[in-house]
Design a protein around this motif. Structure first.
Motif, short mmCIF file in Angstrom:
data_model
loop_
_atom_site.label_atom_id
_atom_site.label_comp_id
_atom_site.label_asym_id
_atom_site.label_seq_id
_atom_site.Cartn_x
_atom_site.Cartn_y
_atom_site.Cartn_z
N LEU A 159 35.92 34.88 48.68
CA LEU A 159 34.97 35.88 48.19
C LEU A 159 35.55 37.28 48.24
N GLY A 160 36.44 37.53 49.20
CA GLY A 160 37.05 38.85 49.28
C GLY A 160 37.87 39.20 48.06
N ILE A 161 38.37 38.20 47.36
CA ILE A 161 39.20 38.45 46.18
C ILE A 161 38.38 39.10 45.07
N VAL A 162 37.07 38.82 45.02
CA VAL A 162 36.24 39.43 43.98
C VAL A 162 35.58 40.72 44.47
N GLY A 163 36.03 41.23 45.63
CA GLY A 163 35.54 42.53 46.11
C GLY A 163 34.56 42.46 47.23
N ALA A 164 34.38 41.26 47.85
CA ALA A 164 33.40 41.13 48.93
C ALA A 164 33.99 41.44 50.30
N GLY A 165 35.16 42.05 50.37
CA GLY A 165 35.73 42.46 51.64
C GLY A 165 36.44 41.33 52.36
N GLY A 166 36.94 41.65 53.56
CA GLY A 166 37.62 40.65 54.36
C GLY A 166 39.07 40.46 54.00
N ILE A 167 39.65 39.38 54.52
CA ILE A 167 41.08 39.14 54.34
C ILE A 167 41.40 38.80 52.89
N GLY A 168 40.42 38.28 52.14
CA GLY A 168 40.65 37.96 50.74
C GLY A 168 40.98 39.19 49.92
N LEU A 169 40.37 40.32 50.26
CA LEU A 169 40.65 41.56 49.54
C LEU A 169 42.09 42.01 49.78
N ALA A 170 42.55 41.90 51.04
CA ALA A 170 43.94 42.24 51.34
C ALA A 170 44.90 41.30 50.61
N LEU A 171 44.58 40.01 50.57
CA LEU A 171 45.42 39.06 49.87
C LEU A 171 45.49 39.37 48.38
N SER A 172 44.35 39.70 47.80
CA SER A 172 44.31 40.04 46.38
C SER A 172 45.17 41.26 46.08
N ASP A 173 45.10 42.28 46.96
CA ASP A 173 45.90 43.48 46.75
C ASP A 173 47.39 43.18 46.80
N ARG A 174 47.82 42.33 47.75
CA ARG A 174 49.25 42.02 47.87
C ARG A 174 49.75 41.20 46.68
N ILE A 175 48.91 40.32 46.19
CA ILE A 175 49.31 39.54 45.01
C ILE A 175 49.37 40.43 43.78
N ARG A 176 48.44 41.38 43.67
CA ARG A 176 48.39 42.24 42.51
C ARG A 176 49.65 43.11 42.40
N ILE A 177 50.20 43.55 43.53
CA ILE A 177 51.40 44.40 43.49
C ILE A 177 52.67 43.59 43.74
N ASN A 178 52.56 42.25 43.69
CA ASN A 178 53.71 41.35 43.81
C ASN A 178 54.43 41.44 45.15
N ASN A 179 53.69 41.72 46.21
CA ASN A 179 54.25 41.64 47.56
C ASN A 179 54.03 40.22 48.09
N TRP A 180 54.85 39.28 47.59
CA TRP A 180 54.60 37.87 47.87
C TRP A 180 54.93 37.50 49.31
#
Length: 284
Positions: free
Chosen positions: A227-248
């Motif tokens: 859920l964090g990937i769609v903006g609901a906070g938590g570790i998913g938001l951090a994961l989404s940010d790292r994937i978006r900027i290609n910090n694999w």
């Protein structure tokens, strides 16, 4: 002593049970038609999503490149931030599960046939349960992110609303299967309707309810990460940010944190569930 089947017995079995020796031609054609329909639907689905062998091969090659970029996983100096984000994810899962469970208890009693015998009310309430259960938690997250804004509050609401109807259905089924003797005993002692539910019904279904709640908490820890990937906070938001900027490499570190956390939660929750089940069985 072993008994050898004679030709006469075999012939008699063929006469009385011919389907055991040779299936009718119509049945065989029907099975072949079903398999052909299945193959046609599968082939059409693969064509529709353009799942060609070349595309699959190219995708596997790119996936291998991403795996190489993930090794070795590093925290990028943000380990404490990731820990806070993971704690936020756990809090989302816990609060969402607890809120859903608390709201589902009265709904479960209302949805049980032996508590509310009105079939029309029961039918309508069950259809409401089914309707809400058909909406995925990710859809609820998108709705609540738009309604209340980004952050863990939207995630808590998404988990709570997504689970409350599922809990209600499970709780209602548990209440419908209670032992009538305990209920009749409370009523015979002069207990009121509320006392009958509190003393005759609830103690029987509480272990089942807790088992469901613990299991869903396990699942919601994983769901909260997504859920964090769609903006609901938590570790998913951090994961989404790292994937978006290609910090694999950092994305791999976050994924490992999620896997370890989920494994620990699953193990602890399973032990608690087994203890609850064992205690309840021992009391019976």
């Amino acid at each position: 002593m072993s008994h050898t089947i004679t030709h006469g017995e075999i012939a008699r079995l063929k006469r009385t049970h011919p389907q055991l020796f040779a299936r009718p031609l119509a049945q065989r054609w029907r099975e072949w038609a079903l398999w052909l329909c299945f193959a046609a639907i599968l082939g059409f689905g693969l064509w529709w999503i353009e799942a060609s062998p070349l595309r699959i091969w190219n995708g596997l090659g790119k996936l291998g490149t991403l795996v190489v970029l993930m090794i070795p996983p590093v925290d990028g100096g943000a380990f404490l931030d990731y820990c806070r984000a993971m704690a936020e994810t756990l809090a989302m899962a816990f609060l969402g599960t607890v809120i859903a469970a608390v709201l589902a208890v009265p709904l479960g009693f209302l949805g049980a046939k032996n508590m509310v015998p009105n079939w029309l009310f029961h039918f309508g309430l069950r259809r409401v349960f089914d309707t809400f259960r058909g909406i995925d938690g990710l859809v609820w997250a998108l709705i609540f992110v738009s309604a209340v804004g980004l952050g863990p509050f939207a995630g808590v609401l998404a988990i709570a609303v997504g689970d409350v109807m599922v809990f209600s259905k499970l709780f209602a089924e548990a209440i419908e299967n209670v032992d009538r003797k305990q209920i009749e005993g409370v009523r015979a002692a002069g207990g009121s309707g509320a006392q009958t539910m509190r003393l005759g019904v609830f103690p029987q279904v509480f272990p089942v309810m807790m088992s469901h709640v613990l299991y869903f908490f396990e699942s919601n820890v994983r769901s909260a990460s997504i859920l964090g990937i769609v903006g609901a906070g938590g570790i998913g938001l951090a994961l989404s940010d790292r994937i978006r900027i290609n910090n694999w490499d950092e994305a791999a570190f976050i994924i490992l944190m999620i896997l370890v956390t989920v494994a620990v939660i699953d193990n602890v929750s399973r032990r608690i569930r087994m203890r609850i089940i064992t205690t309840d069985t021992g009391h019976k």
